[in-house]
Scaffold this motif. Sequence first.
Motif, short mmCIF file in Angstrom:
data_model
loop_
_atom_site.label_atom_id
_atom_site.label_comp_id
_atom_site.label_asym_id
_atom_site.label_seq_id
_atom_site.Cartn_x
_atom_site.Cartn_y
_atom_site.Cartn_z
N THR A 181 -0.33 1.87 10.43
CA THR A 181 0.26 1.84 9.09
C THR A 181 1.03 0.73 8.97
O THR A 181 1.50 0.49 7.70
N ASN A 182 1.59 -0.28 10.06
CA ASN A 182 2.34 -1.07 9.84
C ASN A 182 1.55 -2.47 9.81
O ASN A 182 2.33 -3.44 9.82
N THR A 183 0.12 -2.60 9.54
CA THR A 183 -0.69 -3.61 9.23
C THR A 183 -0.29 -4.27 7.95
O THR A 183 -0.32 -3.71 6.89
N THR A 184 -0.25 -5.83 8.14
CA THR A 184 -0.19 -6.44 6.83
C THR A 184 -1.19 -7.41 6.29
O THR A 184 -1.29 -7.78 5.25
N GLN A 185 -2.27 -7.51 7.18
CA GLN A 185 -3.25 -8.31 6.75
C GLN A 185 -4.49 -7.82 7.94
O GLN A 185 -4.32 -7.17 8.97
N GLY B 7 -9.87 -3.79 3.10
CA GLY B 7 -8.43 -3.71 2.63
C GLY B 7 -8.21 -4.03 1.33
O GLY B 7 -8.45 -4.83 0.63
N MET C 129 -5.84 -4.95 -1.55
CA MET C 129 -4.78 -5.84 -2.02
C MET C 129 -4.10 -5.96 -3.17
O MET C 129 -4.98 -6.03 -4.15
N THR D 50 -2.86 -10.53 -4.99
CA THR D 50 -3.88 -11.60 -4.62
C THR D 50 -3.91 -12.63 -5.82
O THR D 50 -4.20 -12.20 -6.88
N GLN E 183 -2.09 -16.89 -2.67
CA GLN E 183 -1.32 -15.82 -2.05
C GLN E 183 -2.21 -14.65 -1.79
O GLN E 183 -2.89 -14.00 -2.89
N GLU F 130 -0.46 -8.04 -0.99
CA GLU F 130 0.18 -7.01 -0.04
C GLU F 130 -0.99 -6.20 0.22
O GLU F 130 -1.63 -5.50 -0.73
N LEU F 131 -1.27 -5.80 1.42
CA LEU F 131 -2.29 -4.82 1.96
C LEU F 131 -1.67 -3.26 1.61
O LEU F 131 -0.50 -2.76 2.15
N ILE F 132 -2.39 -2.63 0.78
CA ILE F 132 -1.85 -1.18 0.42
C ILE F 132 -2.57 -0.11 0.97
O ILE F 132 -2.27 0.88 1.09
#
Length: 160
Positions: free
Chosen positions: A41-45, A106, A108, A111, A131, A134-136
């Motif tokens: 759950t803490n992945t950003t990309q 993912g 996003m 973007t 840009q 954010e990965l949701i």
Amino acid sequence: MATLTQQGRKALARLLSQQAIYLAWGKGDPSWDDTLSPTPTNTTQLTSLIGYRKAKQIRFCEPDEQGEIQVPSGKFSLTDTPSQHLYCQFTYDFEDGLGEHIRELGLMLGTTAKANVPAGKYYLAPDEVAQPGELILLEHRTALFRDQGVRETFEFVISF
């Protein structure tokens, strides 16, 4: 403890429905083919990004046992009435990611394409993105090979 109300959930879905949502896909880790890793759950990309596809359709939906939308969490039907469930559909073109193995997807928000990318372009390569957003939502999967003559379609329901 505070509780997110039904009205609040609908408001979040409504706000999200007004944003451009992209589906990023990537190569992931080949070891996932043997043992699929949990999606943290803490992945950003994404692990190994291939490209981004803008949503073809973003609509509200409701749970419905007879619904035409089927995702792992159940069946849904589209509705014009704002709800706490948001349906997103992404359809890739034949040449998008051709020859690649897709192991991660993912959703996003935010973007944006670089200034020199033509307006209205729905598929963006990583070097066309100013840009990433954010990965949701993140999904790890066993490999899907992008073969010639196939247009992949992915559907997600985000529930608040």
